[in-house]
Write a protein that holds these residues in place. Structure first.
Motif, mmCIF file in Angstrom:
data_model
loop_
_atom_site.group_PDB
_atom_site.id
_atom_site.type_symbol
_atom_site.label_atom_id
_atom_site.label_comp_id
_atom_site.label_asym_id
_atom_site.label_seq_id
_atom_site.Cartn_x
_atom_site.Cartn_y
_atom_site.Cartn_z
ATOM 1 N N GLU A 126 26.095 38.456 55.117
ATOM 2 C CA GLU A 126 25.322 37.272 54.688
ATOM 3 C C GLU A 126 24.811 37.424 53.261
ATOM 4 O OE1 GLU A 126 22.592 35.264 57.086
ATOM 5 O OE2 GLU A 126 23.761 35.527 58.920
ATOM 6 N N ILE A 127 24.271 38.603 52.944
ATOM 7 C CA ILE A 127 23.792 38.837 51.579
ATOM 8 C C ILE A 127 24.942 38.688 50.591
ATOM 9 C CG2 ILE A 127 23.120 40.719 50.020
ATOM 10 C CD1 ILE A 127 21.090 41.597 51.931
ATOM 11 N N GLY A 128 26.084 39.236 50.956
ATOM 12 C CA GLY A 128 27.236 39.213 50.057
ATOM 13 C C GLY A 128 27.786 37.815 49.857
ATOM 14 N N LEU A 129 27.944 37.070 50.950
ATOM 15 C CA LEU A 129 28.488 35.711 50.818
ATOM 16 C C LEU A 129 27.481 34.786 50.140
ATOM 17 C CD1 LEU A 129 30.474 35.154 54.162
ATOM 18 C CD2 LEU A 129 31.353 35.789 51.904
ATOM 19 N N ASP A 130 26.204 35.027 50.372
ATOM 20 C CA ASP A 130 25.172 34.229 49.707
ATOM 21 C C ASP A 130 25.258 34.423 48.192
ATOM 22 O OD1 ASP A 130 22.718 32.573 49.836
ATOM 23 O OD2 ASP A 130 21.799 34.370 48.971
ATOM 24 N N ALA A 131 25.357 35.671 47.750
ATOM 25 C CA ALA A 131 25.478 35.945 46.309
ATOM 26 C C ALA A 131 26.786 35.367 45.767
ATOM 27 C CB ALA A 131 25.416 37.453 46.048
ATOM 28 N N PHE A 132 27.857 35.498 46.543
ATOM 29 C CA PHE A 132 29.167 34.994 46.120
ATOM 30 C C PHE A 132 29.115 33.472 45.923
ATOM 31 C CE2 PHE A 132 33.699 34.090 46.431
ATOM 32 C CZ PHE A 132 34.323 35.235 45.972
ATOM 33 N N GLU A 133 28.532 32.791 46.892
ATOM 34 C CA GLU A 133 28.390 31.320 46.810
ATOM 35 C C GLU A 133 27.585 30.932 45.567
ATOM 36 O OE1 GLU A 133 29.537 29.073 49.146
ATOM 37 O OE2 GLU A 133 28.380 27.259 48.732
ATOM 38 N N LYS A 134 26.485 31.656 45.324
ATOM 39 C CA LYS A 134 25.644 31.345 44.154
ATOM 40 C C LYS A 134 26.427 31.533 42.859
ATOM 41 C CE LYS A 134 21.017 32.102 45.973
ATOM 42 N NZ LYS A 134 20.470 33.178 46.801
ATOM 43 N N VAL A 135 27.209 32.597 42.791
ATOM 44 C CA VAL A 135 27.993 32.850 41.576
ATOM 45 C C VAL A 135 29.005 31.722 41.379
ATOM 46 C CG1 VAL A 135 29.668 34.390 40.494
ATOM 47 C CG2 VAL A 135 27.665 35.350 41.633
ATOM 48 N N LEU A 136 29.692 31.319 42.464
ATOM 49 C CA LEU A 136 30.675 30.230 42.353
ATOM 50 C C LEU A 136 30.019 28.963 41.823
ATOM 51 C CD1 LEU A 136 32.783 30.424 45.672
ATOM 52 C CD2 LEU A 136 33.401 31.308 43.415
ATOM 53 N N MET A 158 43.187 37.085 42.720
ATOM 54 C CA MET A 158 42.697 38.284 43.409
ATOM 55 C C MET A 158 41.380 38.028 44.164
ATOM 56 S SD MET A 158 41.355 41.752 41.533
ATOM 57 C CE MET A 158 42.880 42.354 40.883
ATOM 58 N N ALA A 159 40.542 37.147 43.639
ATOM 59 C CA ALA A 159 39.261 36.869 44.300
ATOM 60 C C ALA A 159 39.480 36.246 45.680
ATOM 61 C CB ALA A 159 38.392 35.958 43.421
ATOM 62 N N ASP A 160 40.442 35.339 45.781
ATOM 63 C CA ASP A 160 40.738 34.724 47.088
ATOM 64 C C ASP A 160 41.343 35.738 48.052
ATOM 65 O OD1 ASP A 160 40.173 31.791 46.320
ATOM 66 O OD2 ASP A 160 41.543 32.482 44.762
ATOM 67 N N CYS A 161 42.117 36.683 47.498
ATOM 68 C CA CYS A 161 42.698 37.750 48.343
ATOM 69 C C CYS A 161 41.602 38.576 49.013
ATOM 70 C CB CYS A 161 43.564 38.699 47.510
ATOM 71 S SG CYS A 161 45.011 37.944 46.771
ATOM 72 N N VAL A 162 40.455 38.682 48.372
ATOM 73 C CA VAL A 162 39.350 39.462 48.932
ATOM 74 C C VAL A 162 38.427 38.583 49.780
ATOM 75 C CG1 VAL A 162 37.372 40.928 48.364
ATOM 76 C CG2 VAL A 162 39.469 41.102 47.012
ATOM 77 N N LEU A 163 38.229 37.346 49.321
ATOM 78 C CA LEU A 163 37.294 36.465 50.040
ATOM 79 C C LEU A 163 37.759 36.158 51.463
ATOM 80 C CD1 LEU A 163 34.753 34.689 50.110
ATOM 81 C CD2 LEU A 163 36.151 32.804 49.203
ATOM 82 N N VAL A 164 39.034 35.816 51.614
ATOM 83 C CA VAL A 164 39.502 35.347 52.930
ATOM 84 C C VAL A 164 39.338 36.425 54.010
ATOM 85 C CG1 VAL A 164 41.581 34.592 54.183
ATOM 86 C CG2 VAL A 164 40.892 33.450 52.052
ATOM 87 N N PRO A 165 39.728 37.690 53.759
ATOM 88 C CA PRO A 165 39.458 38.720 54.784
ATOM 89 C C PRO A 165 37.960 38.921 55.059
ATOM 90 C CG PRO A 165 41.144 39.476 53.255
ATOM 91 C CD PRO A 165 40.581 38.206 52.680
ATOM 92 N N GLN A 166 37.133 38.758 54.029
ATOM 93 C CA GLN A 166 35.690 38.921 54.246
ATOM 94 C C GLN A 166 35.150 37.799 55.129
ATOM 95 O OE1 GLN A 166 33.619 41.715 52.911
ATOM 96 N NE2 GLN A 166 32.834 40.844 54.796
ATOM 97 N N VAL A 167 35.657 36.596 54.960
ATOM 98 C CA VAL A 167 35.205 35.485 55.803
ATOM 99 C C VAL A 167 35.743 35.659 57.226
ATOM 100 C CG1 VAL A 167 35.279 32.979 56.149
ATOM 101 C CG2 VAL A 167 34.932 33.907 53.852
ATOM 102 N N PHE A 168 36.959 36.164 57.355
ATOM 103 C CA PHE A 168 37.495 36.478 58.692
ATOM 104 C C PHE A 168 36.541 37.431 59.411
ATOM 105 C CE2 PHE A 168 39.821 39.577 61.306
ATOM 106 C CZ PHE A 168 40.390 38.738 62.249
ATOM 107 N N SER A 169 36.116 38.463 58.692
ATOM 108 C CA SER A 169 35.199 39.436 59.261
ATOM 109 C C SER A 169 33.839 38.791 59.574
ATOM 110 C CB SER A 169 35.074 40.586 58.254
ATOM 111 O OG SER A 169 34.101 41.488 58.617
ATOM 112 N N ALA A 170 33.395 37.917 58.710
ATOM 113 C CA ALA A 170 32.120 37.212 58.942
ATOM 114 C C ALA A 170 32.151 36.454 60.264
ATOM 115 C CB ALA A 170 31.848 36.242 57.785
#
Lengths: 218, 218
Positions: free
Chosen positions: A140-150, A167-179
């Motif tokens: 949650e902390i990570g996606l919150d910061a990511f959303e703010k940066v976007l 490359m950013a999407d390559c990392v984001l999608v697995p992180q959201v899967f895990s979320a």
């Protein structure tokens, strides 16, 4: 010429990133399963390839052995001429895309690795509920910061940077899967959720999804 | 032209990496202190620069704002022509150096960030002894794997890769500094110890050392 081999575990976020990158670049590769829960990443044979005992490891078609998901993606970018780029051309934009990838790959994902979770439940005596709360907290902390940066950068389009996957999407999608796996409410991060939703309609991302790997176990 | 500004905390490993890289490249920069224990990284002003609230942030002399230590080093490599390179030229060698840097920056350092330590002592109720054991555990695992990779690859010389410093040394030296701070016996990793020892005789590394920063507090 032999095909590239990706030593792989269907559920590993780091391996999932590389699968997406290989697919976005239209490269052919073979999946070699390394079952983490059976501790196959600690086998002598695997440790000879990757002494840290982590997945993924990529063997390029010329035999070059590569580790660390983001270093592998940079290598593909530098060596596979004529494939779609995963980084923009402008240096400041490249740095921005890399910083998005690293914000998840460095600041979020390592905290939820299996060995870390084993330590908090073992040595630190965390309960299952505490373990789940730990996982969700860092995502949650990570996606919150990511959303703010976007939102703050104004640089996202249909994807994290503009209208092409990087490359950013390559990392984001697995992180959201895990979320989602750990019941994080992704709808709290609407820009992230929209990007992930679009990515998951594309063949490169669909083909890389954990459920579409040969070692998938429901 | 304004000078580069590095938003910085003397003891932050991630900031320390960028200080070394700036110095190795012979670039001039100003230190802007962000006191983590006073929570200055959560100030509105700093969050506008770096929404994740982490150090470092680099403002280039043209105003470009950059975050994430390794993305910053890649940017310096791409934009500061004529300065000593921190990555080799060959793509496989570049991937190898990046993988060394990431093995520490992704798999070790994030576990020992202040916010993670606060969580294990707070939410998980770890004692001070358990906190120290946690820190030392991840550093030992990380340096052990790093040492094995250096020996197995046969690619180290006076530095992590050959006989010139690279991005890998920029990450290794702060990690060893942190190891000593937490009483990890670095002599168990003789190749790592020899490289760190040499690095710390060079002006670029000495100038970047925490004790030589304007915000150092003994």
């Amino acid at each position: 010429m032999p095909r590239m081999k990706l030593y792989n575990y269907y559920r590993s976020s780091a391996a999932y990133r590389v699968r997406i990158a290989l697919n976005l670049k239209g490269l052919s590769w073979d999946h070699v399963g390394v079952h983490l829960l059976k501790r196959e990443h600690r086998n002598t044979e695997y440790l000879a390839l990757n002494p840290a005992g982590l997945v993924p490891t990529l063997i390029d078609d010329d035999g070059t052995t590569l580790t660390q998901s983001l270093a592998i993606i940079e290598y593909l970018e530098e060596t596979k001429a004529g494939t779609p780029p995963l980084l923009p051309k402008d240096p400041a934009a490249r740095a921005y895309v890399r910083s998005l990838a690293m914000a998840l790959a460095c600041d979020v994902h390592p905290l939820n690795n299996v060995r870390v979770l084993n330590y908090i439940t073992g040595e630190l005596g965390a309960t299952d509920a505490q373990k789940s709360a730990w996982i969700a907290h860092w995502i949650e902390i990570g996606l919150d910061a990511f959303e703010k940066v976007l939102l703050q950068s104004g640089l996202s389009g249909q994807f994290c940077y503009g209208d092409l996957p990087t490359m950013a999407d390559c990392v984001l999608v697995p992180q959201v899967f895990s979320a989602r796996r750990f019941n994080v409410d992704v709808s709290k991060f609407p820009r992230v959720a929209a990007i992930e939703s679009l990515c998951n309609t594309l063949p490169a991302f669909i083909g890389a999804h954990p459920k579409n790997q040969s070692d998938f176990a429901p």
